[in-house]
Design a protein around this motif. Structure first.
Motif, PDB file in Angstrom:
ATOM      1  N   LEU A  77       9.999   1.402  -2.208  1.00 15.44           N
ATOM      2  CA  LEU A  77      10.267   2.912  -1.957  1.00 15.44           C
ATOM      3  C   LEU A  77       9.916   4.021  -3.554  1.00 15.44           C
ATOM      4  O   LEU A  77      10.401   3.325  -4.712  1.00 15.44           O
ATOM      5  N   HIS A  78       9.214   4.573  -3.409  1.00 18.95           N
ATOM      6  CA  HIS A  78       9.199   6.106  -4.087  1.00 18.95           C
ATOM      7  C   HIS A  78      10.226   6.748  -3.995  1.00 18.95           C
ATOM      8  O   HIS A  78       9.520   7.681  -2.890  1.00 18.95           O
ATOM      9  N   LEU A  79      11.141   7.506  -4.180  1.00 23.62           N
ATOM     10  CA  LEU A  79      12.349   8.225  -3.867  1.00 23.62           C
ATOM     11  C   LEU A  79      11.659   9.517  -4.745  1.00 23.62           C
ATOM     12  O   LEU A  79      11.832   9.113  -5.629  1.00 23.62           O
TER      13      LEU A  79
ATOM     14  N   ILE B 147       6.792   3.273   0.537  1.00 21.27           N
ATOM     15  CA  ILE B 147       6.817   4.206   1.380  1.00 21.27           C
ATOM     16  C   ILE B 147       7.253   5.503  -0.213  1.00 21.27           C
ATOM     17  O   ILE B 147       8.549   5.325  -0.504  1.00 21.27           O
ATOM     18  N   GLU B 148       6.307   6.754  -0.204  1.00 24.58           N
ATOM     19  CA  GLU B 148       7.512   7.511  -1.402  1.00 24.58           C
ATOM     20  C   GLU B 148       7.879   9.311  -0.838  1.00 24.58           C
ATOM     21  O   GLU B 148       6.764   9.613   0.505  1.00 24.58           O
ATOM     22  N   SER B 149       8.708   9.052  -0.502  1.00 27.40           N
ATOM     23  CA  SER B 149       9.310  10.910  -0.226  1.00 27.40           C
ATOM     24  C   SER B 149       8.530  11.735   0.005  1.00 27.40           C
ATOM     25  O   SER B 149       7.803  11.989   0.942  1.00 27.40           O
ATOM     26  N   ALA B 150       8.209  12.533  -1.066  1.00 32.03           N
ATOM     27  CA  ALA B 150       6.985  13.201  -1.336  1.00 32.03           C
ATOM     28  C   ALA B 150       5.675  13.297  -0.242  1.00 32.03           C
ATOM     29  O   ALA B 150       5.207  13.841   0.143  1.00 32.03           O
ATOM     30  N   HIS B 151       4.979  11.961  -0.469  1.00 29.63           N
ATOM     31  CA  HIS B 151       4.487  12.118   0.319  1.00 29.63           C
ATOM     32  C   HIS B 151       4.092  11.840   1.653  1.00 29.63           C
ATOM     33  O   HIS B 151       2.870  12.726   2.233  1.00 29.63           O
ATOM     34  N   ALA B 152       5.312  11.088   2.677  1.00 30.22           N
ATOM     35  CA  ALA B 152       6.141  11.458   3.540  1.00 30.22           C
ATOM     36  C   ALA B 152       5.744  12.659   4.087  1.00 30.22           C
ATOM     37  O   ALA B 152       4.672  13.552   5.290  1.00 30.22           O
TER      38      ALA B 152
ATOM     39  N   PHE C  81      12.205   5.766  -8.710  1.00 26.71           N
ATOM     40  CA  PHE C  81      12.699   7.094  -8.419  1.00 26.71           C
ATOM     41  C   PHE C  81      10.818   7.542  -9.475  1.00 26.71           C
ATOM     42  O   PHE C  81      11.147   7.354 -10.519  1.00 26.71           O
ATOM     43  N   ASP C  82      10.043   8.170  -7.872  1.00 28.77           N
ATOM     44  CA  ASP C  82       9.157   8.399  -8.643  1.00 28.77           C
ATOM     45  C   ASP C  82       9.216  10.553  -9.188  1.00 28.77           C
ATOM     46  O   ASP C  82       8.482  10.457  -7.974  1.00 28.77           O
ATOM     47  N   VAL C  83       9.730  10.584 -10.038  1.00 31.03           N
ATOM     48  CA  VAL C  83       9.850  11.711 -10.760  1.00 31.03           C
ATOM     49  C   VAL C  83       9.325  11.835 -11.586  1.00 31.03           C
ATOM     50  O   VAL C  83       9.055  11.015 -12.331  1.00 31.03           O
TER      51      VAL C  83
ATOM     52  N   ILE D 283       0.700  -1.194  -0.059  1.00 27.77           N
ATOM     53  CA  ILE D 283      -0.183   0.235   0.007  1.00 27.77           C
ATOM     54  C   ILE D 283       1.013   1.336   0.121  1.00 27.77           C
ATOM     55  O   ILE D 283       1.741   1.825   0.682  1.00 27.77           O
ATOM     56  N   GLU D 284       0.763   2.467  -0.981  1.00 29.43           N
ATOM     57  CA  GLU D 284       1.309   3.561  -0.550  1.00 29.43           C
ATOM     58  C   GLU D 284       0.401   4.606  -0.490  1.00 29.43           C
ATOM     59  O   GLU D 284      -0.195   4.979  -0.959  1.00 29.43           O
ATOM     60  N   PRO D 285       0.540   4.999   0.509  1.00 31.55           N
ATOM     61  CA  PRO D 285      -0.004   5.607   1.805  1.00 31.55           C
ATOM     62  C   PRO D 285      -0.186   7.540   0.428  1.00 31.55           C
ATOM     63  O   PRO D 285       1.504   7.461   0.518  1.00 31.55           O
TER      64      PRO D 285
END
Ligand code: GLO
Ligand code: MG
Length: 344
Positions: free
Chosen positions: A237-239, A209-214, A282-284, A173-175
């Protein structure tokens, strides 16, 4: 032996520059072109939405969908590229206007579940290791429009149907706390893991985990990584990076805050992320201004920053840091981190 990391991205990360205020700024490219860029740049895997794998999925027969998935698998094999994840895109169809699994309309909820089961079948066909659920429209714009308790039950019911459909599939799950919703039902890793615990097989439900979402949730992504890893739940992981609380920017990794990026890598290192085959994605997105000839740079640069910060993380003087910690001299510890990042 220190761990090696493997990298990936999705076709949507080579986006064309459109935003809510303007059209594309780069010409639309084919999937094959995107795959070629990925493989030429030496990335190891590709992420997929179900309809990246099989375009126009809702208007195709099951046999056609499976045939196209098999053809994609051959294409990936030829390119030597793995499929990391497959995610049902439950936010485009007219059937998901009011949400997918938590829509108030039972027909729409059924659509979302059916589509997710098809997504699992596609994942199996292309050897995708993981199903990712970014619960884009599972939330509310108007608090009174949905029953929050019932929505959690709908989410559990949907995940249970997926787990029952395939006894081996794993779900991450990607919150994300907001966008497109005002408030999403699963805004943080803690929520994702709690939701996992309510399903029929919590061992097969983890998190991404996505950095931007956190950051959008007002949290430090490194702490989110440590929390997920302490629970054995960080499976992808989506950095990327994000400048404060605004729209989801998907900036290059480290572009906004090198120290926050450095701490994410320290967290990955101390938890041995990647040892069980997990990828770093990388979700960039390219800046809207990016020219065609620079189209891959946000991805290549994100990986470069990752690898340079990895060197920094590995060269950090832990002994000296521990001595400062023992002396409760966090003032100098703070400066030590800054000096280290500045190259001294
Ligand atoms: C958007 C999300 C999105 C997902 C992708 C995979 O905010 O980050 O890019 O990661 O759809 O599910
Ligand atoms: Mg993402």
């Amino acid at each position: 032996m220190q761990g090696k990391y493997r990298f990936c991205f999705g076709p949507w990360n080579l986006s064309e520059g459109q935003d809510p205020y303007g059209p594309p700024t780069r010409p639309v490219q084919s999937f094959d072109w995107k795959l070629e860029q990925l493989s030429k740049a030496g990335f190891d895997a590709m992420m997929f939405h179900d309809d990246d794998a099989v375009p126009d999925i809702d208007n195709k027969s099951r046999a056609q969908i499976m045939k196209e998935a098999r053809a994609l698998k051959r294409k990936l094999d030829n390119a030597g590229v793995e499929a990391e994840i497959v995610a049902p895109r439950l936010w485009f169809s007219p059937m998901t206007i009011d949400g997918g699994y938590t829509s108030n309309d039972p027909k729409c909820r059924r659509y979302a579940i059916e589509r997710s089961l098809t997504c699992i079948d596609i994942a199996n066909e292309i050897d995708g290791k993981l199903i990712v659920l970014w619960l884009a429209r599972e939330g509310s714009y108007i608090r009174e429009s949905k029953n929050g308790r019932r929505s959690v039950e709908f989410l559990v019911e949907a995940i249970n149907k997926m787990l029952a459909h395939d006894k081996k599939i794993r779900i991450a799950i990607e919150p994300k706390p907001n966008e497109p919703m005002d408030h999403a039902y699963i805004p943080t890793i803690g929520h994702a893991i709690a939701l996992a615990s309510l399903t029929i097989d919590p061992t097969r439900v983890g998190a991404l985990i996505e950095s931007a979402h956190a950051i959008l949730a007002g949290l430090d992504p490194a702490d989110e990584i440590d929390f997920a890893c302490a629970c054995g739940k960080l499976w992808s992981l989506h950095l990327n990076d994000q400048n404060g609380l605004k729209f989801d920017q998907d900036k290059p990794f480290g572009s906004n805050n090198l120290r926050v990026a450095f701490n994410q890598i320290r967290a990955l290192e101390r938890n041995g992320y990647g040892k069980n085959g997990e990828f770093v994605a990388f979700d960039v997105h390219p800046f809207r201004t990016t020219k065609v000839e620079h189209w891959m740079q946000h991805l290549v640069n994100s990986r470069r920053t990752f690898l340079r910060l990895l060197e920094k993380a590995r060269a950090f003087d832990e002994k000296k840091a521990q001595a400062l910690i023992a002396d409760r001299n966090y003032q100098d510890l703070d400066q030590m981190v800054l000096d280290h990042l500045m190259g001294r």
